[in-house]
Design an enzyme around this catalytic site. Structure first.
Site, PDB file in Angstrom:
ATOM      1  NE  ARG A 225     -43.925   2.045  26.449  1.00  0.00           N
ATOM      2  CZ  ARG A 225     -44.629   2.121  25.325  1.00  0.00           C
ATOM      3  NH1 ARG A 225     -44.322   3.003  24.394  1.00  0.00           N
ATOM      4  NH2 ARG A 225     -45.669   1.328  25.135  1.00  0.00           N
ATOM      5  CG  HIS A 273     -46.879   7.682  23.876  1.00  0.00           C
ATOM      6  ND1 HIS A 273     -46.572   7.011  25.027  1.00  0.00           N
ATOM      7  CD2 HIS A 273     -46.897   6.724  22.897  1.00  0.00           C
ATOM      8  CE1 HIS A 273     -46.427   5.720  24.765  1.00  0.00           C
ATOM      9  NE2 HIS A 273     -46.611   5.522  23.476  1.00  0.00           N
TER      10      HIS A 273
END
Ligand code: NAP
Length: 310
Positions: A225, A273
């Protein structure tokens, strides 16, 4: 009859509807799956944070929220959430992450860019890649994903150190934990992979102090993250040569703004992502099995610890 509400983006409903119905039927479960059950009639919610349900208050009879995502940082702190939250652990998600991490680690380990971008008629035969056994790798996070990535890299011969919150034992890997273990885990590492969850305790795990522990010219790979790394510290470490390259899949703001310095940096690879994703066929079977487990009186698997935040 078990009422299951599907709350995610409309595109996800199109992807998941048949897989979930098939998984429930194959498990012999009598399930009404819909996107519009009356809230007080809902037994379970299949959930993604970008779907319509953001207030769980009306779901007074709901026994569990089953996330389609592994990362739960955007829902774990929701004050209206009193029901058990279950995160996604899916073999296909794990396999995708292993392939992405191993691919990017090998790119850096083998120095592939020199030849991929150097097709210019110059015969560069003076540098051979080292063997994996000479390249220490550290994986921050020894959960479902970090452990599998560490094991795959171990199989290729890399000396792998893993770091977690609680003590762990994984065959073939050096396992460290807690604040004290972090310094040892990072010292002289040549490749660092971040697979921690985004919690208050993991923010800026890679910062100016911890980046300085790495071997000079190390590679950073972050599919975890964005908040796990201090972006300014990473840019400064790239500038000084302390790290040679950062491959980043996740960011504090997504999509990464087009004027962010990472996009133009020659030693940063941005991927959007996509490191891995939940696959509807396998994820649906996992959700069905978890609901069935709960229906027969067992605990959910992979229930989130609301205090720890993951
Ligand atoms: P997980 O099974 O919950 O594992 C998390 C690991 O991090 C555990 O080993 C845990 O330690 C460790 N940890 C948590 N807080 C810590 C702390 N303060 N200090 C040290 N270690 C700590 O999670 P997972 O399924 O492997 O997924 C990891 C993350 O990957 C997710 O949270 C998500 O953010 C990210 N992800 C990214 C993508 C992508 O496409 N880029 C896809 C899926 C997931 P313990 O073992 O002691 O609990």
């Amino acid at each position: 009859m078990i009422n299951v509400l599907f709350s995610a983006k409309p595109a996800a409903w199109a992807e998941y509807r048949v897989s979930l119905e098939t998984a429930f039927a194959d498990a012999g479960m009598d399930v009404a799956l819909a996107t519009d059950h009356a809230p007080d009639a809902v037994d379970y919610i299949v959930f993604a944070p970008n779907g319509p349900v953001t207030d769980f208050t009306p779901y007074v009879n709901t026994k569990g929220i089953l996330s389609l995502w592994a990362g739960v940082e955007t829902v774990v702190g929701n004050a209206t959430l009193t029901q058990p939250l279950i995160r996604m652990v899916d073999d296909s998600l794990t396999a995708g992450m292993v392939e992405w991490v191993v691919g990017h680690a090998l790119r850096h380990h083998l120095g592939m860019d020199v030849h991929i971008t150097g097709q210019d008629g110059v015969w560069r035969d003076t540098v051979y890649p080292p063997l994996a056994r000479a390249r220490p790798v550290t994986i921050l996070g020894l959960g479902a994903l970090g452990t599998a990535c560490g094991q795959a890299l171990t199989t290729l011969g890399f000396p792998v150190t893993g770091w977690s919150r609680s003590p762990k034992t994984v065959d073939g890997m050096r396992c460290l934990h807690g604040a004290d273990g972090l310094r040892d885990a990072l010292t002289d590492a040549q490749i660092v992979v971040l697979l921690l969850p985004d919690t208050p305790a993991t923010e800026n795990t890679l910062n100016a102090d911890t980046l300085a522990l790495l071997a000079h010219g190390a590679f950073v790979i972050n599919p975890g993250r964005g908040p796990l790394i201090d972006d300014d510290a990473v840019l400064a470490a790239l500038e000084s040569g302390q790290i040679a390259h950062a491959t980043l899949d996740v960011f504090r703001i997504e999509p990464l703004p087009s004027d962010h310095p990472y996009w133009a940096h020659p030693s940063v690879t941005v991927t959007p992502h996509i490191a891995s994703t939940t696959r509807p066929d396998t994820a649906s079977r996992i959700i069905a099995a978890n609901i069935q487990r709960h229906q027969t009186g067992d605990q959910f698997e992979n229930q989130v610890d609301r205090v720890a935040g993951y």
